[in-house]
Write a protein that holds these residues in place. Structure first.
Motif, short mmCIF file in Angstrom:
data_model
loop_
_atom_site.label_atom_id
_atom_site.label_comp_id
_atom_site.label_asym_id
_atom_site.label_seq_id
_atom_site.Cartn_x
_atom_site.Cartn_y
_atom_site.Cartn_z
N ILE A 170 2.78 7.37 6.86
CA ILE A 170 3.87 7.47 5.85
C ILE A 170 4.23 6.12 5.70
N ASN A 171 4.07 5.12 6.47
CA ASN A 171 4.54 3.60 6.00
C ASN A 171 3.48 3.14 5.17
N ARG A 172 2.23 3.31 5.38
CA ARG A 172 1.04 2.79 4.69
C ARG A 172 1.40 3.46 3.13
N ILE A 173 1.81 4.64 3.18
CA ILE A 173 1.67 5.26 1.82
C ILE A 173 3.16 4.39 0.95
N ALA A 174 4.11 4.26 1.82
CA ALA A 174 5.43 3.90 1.31
C ALA A 174 5.02 2.55 0.90
N ASP A 175 4.33 1.73 1.78
CA ASP A 175 4.24 0.16 1.35
C ASP A 175 3.08 -0.07 0.38
N SER A 176 2.26 0.84 0.05
CA SER A 176 1.35 0.68 -0.84
C SER A 176 1.83 1.27 -2.42
N LYS A 177 3.22 1.93 -2.06
CA LYS A 177 3.74 2.55 -3.48
C LYS A 177 3.01 3.61 -3.92
N GLY A 178 2.39 4.47 -2.91
CA GLY A 178 1.57 5.67 -3.39
C GLY A 178 0.27 5.27 -3.84
N MET A 179 -0.18 4.09 -3.72
CA MET A 179 -1.51 3.87 -4.18
C MET A 179 -2.68 3.74 -3.33
N ILE A 180 -2.74 4.14 -2.16
CA ILE A 180 -3.50 4.14 -1.05
C ILE A 180 -4.22 5.60 -1.06
N SER A 181 -5.61 5.58 -0.88
CA SER A 181 -6.22 6.70 -0.93
C SER A 181 -6.25 7.37 0.45
N VAL A 182 -6.54 8.77 0.65
CA VAL A 182 -6.79 9.57 1.87
C VAL A 182 -8.14 8.91 2.58
N ALA A 183 -8.96 8.40 1.74
CA ALA A 183 -10.20 7.81 2.47
C ALA A 183 -9.57 6.55 3.24
#
Length: 276
Positions: A170-183
């Motif tokens: 969750i923190n990675r998704i927030a920090d990347s502003k939704g740009m991180i991939s599931v991979a």
């Protein structure tokens, strides 16, 4: 003309990490019939107490009513919501919005089942909700209602434990502003996409990819809803989306309209609800 206001409330420090925002919404009546009463997804869950009047909401064409002096829980929303006071009279509502780290720590719910839904808390947690509602109804002062609600949440938080892998994602998704991939999340955590999707479904009601799409759109809409013209947001769009068609599909999905149509009909309620 209908008058309304959002009154921000500072959460108790213990609850602060889990609450995205907390506020009181007051309205003198229903909004004008021609106004677009749009609430756009923002990746938060909501606990709502309508202490004066009720609220009508439509999610994906399905109607819901939040009854006066009843607590309701809104699951993760990934489609546009339309809402208005139930009666054309004064309305008062306490709204606590939990971020994706918060809801699962406070409520053990079937999150996939409450996605895109508003459910009475009695149906979700039973007697404890009924007792809480009775206390809230007896409390005449708004400040007392807020204190009772927060005391209830703190007690629930004390009985729960964090899920380190889920919280990390969750923190990675927030920090990347939704740009991180599931991979990338697979690589970071060492867990498969299937495992991560199951974990997210348990705590959130949807997968990491869908959450990332909501968070990504949130970055755009926070600026757009303040009235900035679309032509001035092109750089912002291409930082978040592959191309214009990708952006337009996302915009239509989360607002139910095209950017031009929505900007011409966007009202103060829609903007303040999202940015206040």
């Amino acid at each position: 003309m209908t008058a309304f206001r959002f009154i921000p409330v500072t959460p108790h420090p213990i609850l602060g990490p889990y609450i995205a925002k907390m506020y009181v919404f007051e309205s003198s009546g229903r909004l004008p019939a021609l106004d677009r009463k749009l609430i756009v997804p923002n990746a938060n869950f909501k606990l709502t107490l309508t202490y004066r009047n009720g609220i009508m909401a439509t999610i994906g064409g399905k109607p819901f009513i939040q009854i006066e002096n009843k607590l309701s829980f809104t699951g993760l929303i990934d489609s546009p919501v339309m809402l208005d006071p139930q009666e054309d009279t004064q309305t008062g509502t306490i709204i606590i919005e939990f971020n994706p780290l918060g809801a699962y720590r406070l409520f053990h719910l079937p999150y996939a089942e409450v996605k895109n839904s508003i459910v009475g808390m009695e149906d979700l947690i039973g007697n404890s909700a009924e007792e809480l509602q009775s206390q809230l109804a007896e409390a005449s002062a708004l400040n007392l209602k807020l204190r009772i609600l927060q005391d209830f949440l703190i007690k629930r938080l004390e009985k729960s434990a964090p899920d380190a892998i889920y919280d990390y994602c969750i923190n990675r998704i927030a920090d990347s502003k939704g740009m991180i991939s599931v991979a990338q999340l697979e690589k970071d955590t060492g867990y498969s996409a299937r495992w991560l999707n199951r974990k997210f479904s348990e705590h959130l009601g949807t997968g990491p990819k869908n959450l990332s799409e909501i968070v990504r759109f949130k970055q755009f809409y926070q600026v757009y809803s303040t009235g900035v013209k679309l032509q001035n947001l092109k750089d912002h769009i291409y930082q978040l989306y592959y191309d214009q068609s990708h952006f337009l599909r996302s915009f239509k999905r989360f607002t139910g309209a095209t950017p031009t149509d929505l900007q011409n009909s966007l009202n103060e309620l829609a903007a303040k609800h999202y940015t206040s």
